[in-house]
Write a protein that holds these residues in place. Structure first.
Motif, PDB file in Angstrom:
ATOM      1  N   ASN A 255       0.396  -1.203   0.310  1.00  0.00           N
ATOM      2  CA  ASN A 255       0.221  -0.507  -0.787  1.00  0.00           C
ATOM      3  C   ASN A 255       0.753   1.074  -0.343  1.00  0.00           C
ATOM      4  OD1 ASN A 255      -3.106  -1.024  -0.507  1.00  0.00           O
ATOM      5  ND2 ASN A 255      -2.131  -1.986   2.111  1.00  0.00           N
ATOM      6  N   LYS A 256       2.222   1.415   0.062  1.00  0.00           N
ATOM      7  CA  LYS A 256       3.182   1.806   0.558  1.00  0.00           C
ATOM      8  C   LYS A 256       3.429   2.782  -0.485  1.00  0.00           C
ATOM      9  CE  LYS A 256       4.793   0.653   4.982  1.00  0.00           C
ATOM     10  NZ  LYS A 256       6.004   0.905   5.729  1.00  0.00           N
ATOM     11  N   LEU A 257       3.108   2.215  -1.726  1.00  0.00           N
ATOM     12  CA  LEU A 257       3.403   2.309  -2.987  1.00  0.00           C
ATOM     13  C   LEU A 257       2.038   2.836  -4.029  1.00  0.00           C
ATOM     14  CD1 LEU A 257       5.970  -1.210  -4.384  1.00  0.00           C
ATOM     15  CD2 LEU A 257       6.020   1.678  -3.918  1.00  0.00           C
ATOM     16  N   ARG A 258       0.732   2.380  -3.652  1.00  0.00           N
ATOM     17  CA  ARG A 258      -0.160   2.851  -4.076  1.00  0.00           C
ATOM     18  C   ARG A 258      -0.446   4.415  -4.575  1.00  0.00           C
ATOM     19  NH1 ARG A 258      -5.438   1.003  -3.829  1.00  0.00           N
ATOM     20  NH2 ARG A 258      -5.467   0.552  -2.591  1.00  0.00           N
ATOM     21  N   LYS A 259       0.096   5.760  -4.170  1.00  0.00           N
ATOM     22  CA  LYS A 259       0.289   6.797  -4.878  1.00  0.00           C
ATOM     23  C   LYS A 259       1.669   7.025  -5.299  1.00  0.00           C
ATOM     24  CE  LYS A 259      -1.697   8.587  -0.052  1.00  0.00           C
ATOM     25  NZ  LYS A 259      -1.075   9.802   0.633  1.00  0.00           N
ATOM     26  N   ILE A 260       2.618   6.494  -5.601  1.00  0.00           N
ATOM     27  CA  ILE A 260       3.131   6.872  -6.455  1.00  0.00           C
ATOM     28  C   ILE A 260       3.111   5.947  -7.954  1.00  0.00           C
ATOM     29  CG2 ILE A 260       4.944   5.169  -5.764  1.00  0.00           C
ATOM     30  CD1 ILE A 260       5.581   9.041  -6.605  1.00  0.00           C
ATOM     31  N   PHE A 261       2.419   5.037  -7.677  1.00  0.00           N
ATOM     32  CA  PHE A 261       2.279   3.863  -8.580  1.00  0.00           C
ATOM     33  C   PHE A 261       1.160   4.558  -9.334  1.00  0.00           C
ATOM     34  CE2 PHE A 261       3.926  -0.536  -8.460  1.00  0.00           C
ATOM     35  CZ  PHE A 261       5.016  -0.034  -7.893  1.00  0.00           C
ATOM     36  N   ASP A 262       0.003   5.511  -8.942  1.00  0.00           N
ATOM     37  CA  ASP A 262      -0.842   6.184  -9.299  1.00  0.00           C
ATOM     38  C   ASP A 262      -0.382   7.220 -10.185  1.00  0.00           C
ATOM     39  OD1 ASP A 262      -2.532   3.958  -8.349  1.00  0.00           O
ATOM     40  OD2 ASP A 262      -3.458   5.983  -6.591  1.00  0.00           O
ATOM     41  N   LEU A 263       0.785   7.972  -9.806  1.00  0.00           N
ATOM     42  CA  LEU A 263       1.350   9.629 -10.408  1.00  0.00           C
ATOM     43  C   LEU A 263       1.860   8.611 -11.129  1.00  0.00           C
ATOM     44  CD1 LEU A 263       2.856  11.345  -6.992  1.00  0.00           C
ATOM     45  CD2 LEU A 263       0.995  12.118  -8.422  1.00  0.00           C
ATOM     46  N   ILE A 264       2.784   7.401 -11.738  1.00  0.00           N
ATOM     47  CA  ILE A 264       3.414   6.680 -12.397  1.00  0.00           C
ATOM     48  C   ILE A 264       2.541   7.166 -13.329  1.00  0.00           C
ATOM     49  CG2 ILE A 264       4.683   5.348 -13.300  1.00  0.00           C
ATOM     50  CD1 ILE A 264       6.427   5.233 -10.360  1.00  0.00           C
ATOM     51  N   ARG A 265       0.941   6.018 -13.552  1.00  0.00           N
ATOM     52  CA  ARG A 265       1.022   5.907 -14.224  1.00  0.00           C
ATOM     53  C   ARG A 265       0.089   7.119 -15.011  1.00  0.00           C
ATOM     54  NH1 ARG A 265      -5.110   1.825 -13.513  1.00  0.00           N
ATOM     55  NH2 ARG A 265      -5.038   1.137 -15.626  1.00  0.00           N
ATOM     56  N   ASP A 266      -0.801   8.039 -14.359  1.00  0.00           N
ATOM     57  CA  ASP A 266      -0.873   9.141 -14.589  1.00  0.00           C
ATOM     58  C   ASP A 266       0.043   9.269 -15.674  1.00  0.00           C
ATOM     59  OD1 ASP A 266      -3.442   9.179 -13.321  1.00  0.00           O
ATOM     60  OD2 ASP A 266      -2.480   9.999 -12.017  1.00  0.00           O
ATOM     61  N   GLU A 267       1.355   9.902 -15.287  1.00  0.00           N
ATOM     62  CA  GLU A 267       2.431  10.834 -16.102  1.00  0.00           C
ATOM     63  C   GLU A 267       2.892   9.385 -17.277  1.00  0.00           C
ATOM     64  OE1 GLU A 267       5.633  13.102 -17.301  1.00  0.00           O
ATOM     65  OE2 GLU A 267       3.160  13.303 -15.976  1.00  0.00           O
ATOM     66  N   ASN A 268       2.602   7.879 -17.339  1.00  0.00           N
ATOM     67  CA  ASN A 268       2.667   7.332 -19.015  1.00  0.00           C
ATOM     68  C   ASN A 268       1.763   7.584 -19.752  1.00  0.00           C
ATOM     69  OD1 ASN A 268       4.754   5.935 -17.659  1.00  0.00           O
ATOM     70  ND2 ASN A 268       3.128   3.839 -17.060  1.00  0.00           N
ATOM     71  N   SER A 269       0.118   8.327 -19.393  1.00  0.00           N
ATOM     72  CA  SER A 269      -0.755   8.680 -20.074  1.00  0.00           C
ATOM     73  C   SER A 269      -0.475   9.812 -20.553  1.00  0.00           C
ATOM     74  CB  SER A 269      -2.356   8.584 -18.678  1.00  0.00           C
ATOM     75  OG  SER A 269      -2.433   7.349 -18.590  1.00  0.00           O
ATOM     76  N   SER A 270       0.122  10.669 -19.770  1.00  0.00           N
ATOM     77  CA  SER A 270       0.208  11.732 -20.818  1.00  0.00           C
ATOM     78  C   SER A 270       1.334  12.105 -21.568  1.00  0.00           C
ATOM     79  CB  SER A 270       1.249  12.888 -19.274  1.00  0.00           C
ATOM     80  OG  SER A 270      -0.329  13.399 -18.089  1.00  0.00           O
ATOM     81  N   ALA A 271       2.488  10.999 -21.183  1.00  0.00           N
ATOM     82  CA  ALA A 271       3.857  10.509 -22.190  1.00  0.00           C
ATOM     83  C   ALA A 271       3.291  10.550 -23.831  1.00  0.00           C
ATOM     84  CB  ALA A 271       5.004   9.673 -21.269  1.00  0.00           C
TER      85      ALA A 271
END
Length: 511
Positions: free
Chosen positions: A66-82
């Motif tokens: 669960n400690k990774l959830r927030k940063i993984f969400d940010l990476i997924r959003d950044e991947n979509s933007s890329a």
């Protein structure tokens, strides 16, 4: 003609055989599906004796941590933007994969994993927003399981991603173990460029005697040898006759092996042979070594040693410090060790007992850190080897990842960020003119060019790669743990070659 009897005995045997077949068939179906292949998510499945979720994700799955959830969400959003940015430019994003264990039962390791993922995200964010050129960068998160035990499954997925997702580099590789050595060997033999982050073992590298042992491997952290040489420069007044080596003699750990060799060399002339111990196969296990260290202490007290070189992993270092603190002799000791000691700053079992290093205990713990925020902070006086501006590029972005300056103390955010920045530079150096997506070979060929004017302006200092892909005369932050401030305090920068690099970041001919 009847080939088989049809009597009651035959029918009974047939029933037994059928039942056995069903049982064995059911077992293998169960094993292949439930034990080795129940889907955790797309690209992620349970593997190994601990049924860990291992594989590759774009951030949609956070590996049950669960400690990774927030940063993984940010990476997924950044991947979509890329991906969106690439579509608008009629191109495709290039992909980088962070390969580190992302499952652990050890709270200190979990904290380090979060830091490294944050560092990778900040490197991706910087590439796409602060230094935007082509191509946009996607980031995949590859979990090879505890101790990299499931590395082959992940490596096969990453190989497929080179064609399916334009994977152009794998970064991370944070522990020096036989499994990481095998993983790097496999990936580089498949022509996949690798940029190792916190890995420091001497033997997982190319050198003049092994030019192509790992074709396409680059490293951004100083090796154990470089750390030891920098420590020798910093501690040049230490008399070998007043030293002792305490070393873990466990086989199969590249970090320990190279640290043992370097510390034994630094302690040449010590009156006593090294004191040895053997840590558990999983170096995070507590085992029974506290008793072993307790038995060592009287021999340390009767020796002329004032400086102790400790070649061991963090859990064993913590145990040793606690036992040394209970000694009966009234002597001060400086314990010197390698960069993995930074884990103590996030180890709850240590941070609850900072008094182990108080003045009354008479112990100073000093180590060569991979990076430290004060090395290139506002008070830095170094003129070459790094820059305040490059470090500030990272610190300005910390809130984007939910990080704060104090999170940089153990160096893992900094070094993982630098690994991604290095990989991005290797990719984009070759994405020029009509080439929108460089080949794997083009990216790998960039590593020997990353010095001089093409050096990487890392947050940990200049990254000037030599012809073997190793960082040349990389800045080493010497630190000590301060029980009053309860953190790692920066002492000074030391240089493996006992001098700062020249202003051109050139690789000198030292043959």
């Amino acid at each position: 003609m009847k080939l088989w009897p049809a009597g009651p005995l035959y029918q009974a045997l047939l029933a037994i055989a059928a039942a056995t077949a069903v049982a064995f068939g059911g077992y293998f179906v169960y094993r292949s599906w439930f034990a080795d292949n129940p889907a955790c998510a797309t690209g992620v499945s349970k593997r190994g004796p601990q049924n860990e979720c291992v594989g590759v994700t774009d951030g949609a799955f956070f590996y049950n941590n669960n400690k990774l959830r927030k940063i993984f969400d940010l990476i997924r959003d950044e991947n979509s933007s890329a991906e969106k940015a690439a579509q608008e430019q009629n191109s495709s994003p290039a992909t980088i994969a962070l390969m580190i264990p992302m499952t652990s039962g050890n709270p200190a390791e979990q904290a380090e994993q979060v830091e490294q993922v944050k560092g990778a995200y900040l490197g991706q964010y910087h590439a796409n927003h602060k230094a935007f050129t082509q191509p946009p960068i996607r980031l995949l998160l590859a979990n090879p399981g505890r101790g990299y035990k499931q590395w082959r499954v992940v490596a096969d997925q990453l190989e497929k991603a080179t064609s399916d997702d334009n994977l152009r580099a794998v970064v991370g590789i944070n522990i020096s173990l036989p499994e990481t050595k095998a993983a790097i060997g496999h990936l580089t033999r498949k022509n996949i460029p690798v940029v190792a982050g916190p890995m420091t073992a001497d033997d997982i590298a190319n050198d003049k005697d092994h030019l192509h042992r790992y074709p396409g491997l680059a490293r951004v952290a100083p090796s154990n040898s470089d750390q030891a040489d920098a420590l020798a420069f910093y501690s040049k007044d230490i008399k070998p006759a007043e030293t002792m080596v305490i070393e873990d003699s466990r086989d199969g750990d590249n970090y320990l092996e190279s640290l043992r060799k370097r510390f034994e060399k630094l302690a040449e002339g010590a009156p006593r042979a090294p004191e040895t111990f053997i840590s558990p196969p999983d170096f995070n296990d507590e085992g029974y070594l506290a008793n072993t260290f307790d038995q060592m202490v009287p021999d340390i007290c009767t020796s002329p040693a004032k400086t102790i070189y400790f070649a061991g992993r963090p859990v064993q270092l913590r145990q040793f410090l606690f036992e040394l603190g209970e000694r009966s002799c009234n002597k001060h000791y400086t314990v010197i060790t390698g960069s993995h000691a930074a884990t103590l700053t996030v180890d709850e079992k240590f941070t609850a007992h900072w008094d182990a290093l108080t003045k009354s205990k008479g112990i100073t713990l000093r180590y060569a850190a991979l990076a430290h925020p004060d090395a290139w902070g506002d008070n830095s006086t170094e003129t070459t080897g790094g820059s305040k501006a490059a470090f500030q590029e990272l610190t300005k972005q910390l809130p984007k990842a939910g990080a704060k300056p104090s999170d940089l103390v153990d160096g893992r955010i900094i070094v993982t960020y630098d690994a991604v920045v290095t990989a991005v530079k290797g990719i984009r150096m070759n994405a020029m003119d009509k080439v929108k997506m460089p080949s794997l070979a083009q990216v790998a060929s960039s590593w020997p060019r990353l010095h001089g004017e093409k050096r990487v302006q890392g947050a940990s200092g200049w990254i000037c790669l030599d012809q073997y892909g190793n960082p040349y005369n990389k800045a080493v932050a010497i630190v000590h743990l301060d029980p009053r401030k309860k953190t790692a305090v920066f002492d000074r920068i030391a240089w493996p070659r006992h001098r700062a690099p020249d202003a051109d970041c050139s690789i000198l001919n030292e043959e």
